[in-house]
Scaffold this active site. Structure first.
Site, PDB file in Angstrom:
ATOM      1  N   GLU A   1      37.893   3.354  42.603  1.00  0.00           N
ATOM      2  CA  GLU A   1      38.923   2.316  42.460  1.00  0.00           C
ATOM      3  C   GLU A   1      39.265   1.698  43.831  1.00  0.00           C
ATOM      4  OE1 GLU A   1      42.663   3.964  41.146  1.00  0.00           O
ATOM      5  OE2 GLU A   1      43.413   2.012  40.487  1.00  0.00           O
TER       6      GLU A   1
ATOM      7  N   LYS B   1      42.883  -3.577  35.215  1.00  0.00           N
ATOM      8  CA  LYS B   1      43.494  -2.287  34.838  1.00  0.00           C
ATOM      9  C   LYS B   1      44.691  -2.493  33.898  1.00  0.00           C
ATOM     10  CE  LYS B   1      45.433   1.689  37.422  1.00  0.00           C
ATOM     11  NZ  LYS B   1      45.500   2.256  38.780  1.00  0.00           N
TER      12      LYS B   1
ATOM     13  N   CYS C   1      41.282   4.101  36.445  1.00  0.00           N
ATOM     14  CA  CYS C   1      42.115   5.250  36.832  1.00  0.00           C
ATOM     15  C   CYS C   1      43.143   5.708  35.815  1.00  0.00           C
ATOM     16  CB  CYS C   1      42.770   4.996  38.192  1.00  0.00           C
ATOM     17  SG  CYS C   1      43.444   6.535  38.880  1.00  0.00           S
TER      18      CYS C   1
END
Ligand SMILES: NC(=O)NCCC(=O)O
Length: 380
Positions: free
Chosen positions: A116, A193, A230
């Site tokens: 990430e 994300k 994540c």
């Protein structure tokens, strides 16, 4: 002193006659080792990163040929101190990744993914806007995307490049984005994300917005891939949606520290692979990143300049629950795995999780649960 790796610890301490049973119970069926190409070994020793390779076999079928693809995942430390000029910090990371990508190429990797926000330190702990927001770049033609496009062409690889994105066309808004670039260097698309952490020092909502790209699956020359960035790994429905959209491999580029999440790490991406009938690739940073100014965690403890130890341990899991050992907890590394994508359907046929799921039931209950006047179904 940080533990080097859980697997090494087991190998060194479990009696030899019990080790393979212990490994089978913890890690699933044996995943054979893949030979590493000598040129890749040379690169790894020159540039100081580990390489491990594994092979996930599937049963041979009468009507379908095997669908073999090699994936590579990279975990790495930052190189320059966080006080160095930003461009120099980014350039050094570009240089390192080009060496590791070359090693991946020598091992026949078709799809590669980094951690990430890979071209920068994970500065979101600081809550300072300057200078860290300057690392944000355009997904379409920023310096990192241009650099990755060259690598894709040079190595005939699909590369998933997670960056901090600045959307200049739309009011300069920042996003945490994975740019997916195909093996011809064309941008296939991007995923932003979906879930932003608000835990410990992960003050990421200070910097970027909740993603607005849904759950895209990218059809590449080597298989259908998706990216769950994540903190999204804690959300089973986020994983589910990539599966419903047809993903065969889901990458989970992450940045997380031991004190917070290490007991969860080996479970979540692996469980997602089992529940959704696809391969998952969990990637974490390594090392400790130190920032110029102190920050607090809002927990009454002393202010500090370090984020804590990013424990690496990147691994790949298959739909049947088998998994590779993790990369090191302390060193840069490249993990290569050969996957037979036929395994996805074979496991679905065997376990029937997709056939027995009740999307109709859950979608009804979920839409009720999202209503303002929702009454939990409790029987007293
Ligand atoms: N980068 C990020 O979302 N980290 C959150 C911590 C965690 O999910 O383990």
């Amino acid at each position: 002193m940080e533990l080097e790796s859980l697997e090494k610890c087991l190998e060194e301490n479990i009696p030899e006659n019990l080790l393979s049973d212990v490994q089978r119970i913890l890690y699933g069926r044996n995943v054979p080792i893949l030979e590493i190409h000598p040129d890749a070994k040379i690169l790894s020793s020159h540039h100081n990163f580990d390489i491990q390779g594994y092979r996930f076999n599937a049963a041979s079928e009468q009507l379908r040929a095997p669908r073999i693809v090699r994936v590579g995942i990279i975990q790495n430390k930052i190189i320059l101190p966080t006080t160095a000029r930003l461009e120099a910090q980014r350039d050094k990371l570009h240089e390192l990744i080009s060496h590791i990508a070359e090693a991946a190429f020598h091992n026949g990797v078709n799809i590669l993914c980094m951690q990430e926000a890979w071209p920068m330190p994970f500065a979101f702990c600081t809550r300072e806007k300057q200078p860290w927001c300057e690392f944000a770049e355009r997904a379409e033609d920023g310096p990192t995307t241009k650099f990755i496009q060259q690598l894709c062409r040079r190595f005939n690889m699909v590369i998933v490049s997670p960056i901090l994105e600045r959307d200049e066309r739309h009011s300069d808004v920042l996003w945490n984005t994975a740019v997916v670039i195909d093996n011809t260097g064309r941008i296939l698309g991007k995923h932003r994300k979906n879930h932003i952490p608000r835990v410990g020092d992960f003050n990421e909502s200070t910097y970027y917005s909740e993603g607005n790209t849904g759950h895209p699956v990218f059809e590449t020359a080597f298989g259908r891939i998706a990216v769950n960035i994540c903190y999204g790994r804690h959300h089973p429905l986020n994983w589910l949606m990539f599966g419903l959209n047809g993903a065969e491999i889901v990458f989970n580029p992450s940045a997380t520290v031991g004190a917070l999440s290490e007991p969860l790490w080996g479970i979540e991406a692996r469980n997602a692979a089992i529940a959704n009938g696809y391969f998952t690739c969990a990637i974490n940073r390594v090392g400790t990143e130190v920032f110029p100014n102190e920050f607090t965690s809002g927990d009454g403890k002393q202010a500090h300049k370090e984020f804590g130890h990013f424990y690496g341990s990147s691994y790949i899991a298959a739909p049947d629950g088998s998994r590779t050992p993790g990369l090191s907890r302390t060193k840069n590394g490249l993990l290569v795995a050969e996957l037979d994508l036929n395994l996805c359907r074979q496991v679905k046929d065997m376990w029937g999780f997709q056939m027995t799921q009740r999307l109709d039931l859950y979608s009804y209950s979920l839409s009720r649960a999202a209503e303002l006047d929702f009454e939990p179904q409790i029987v007293r």
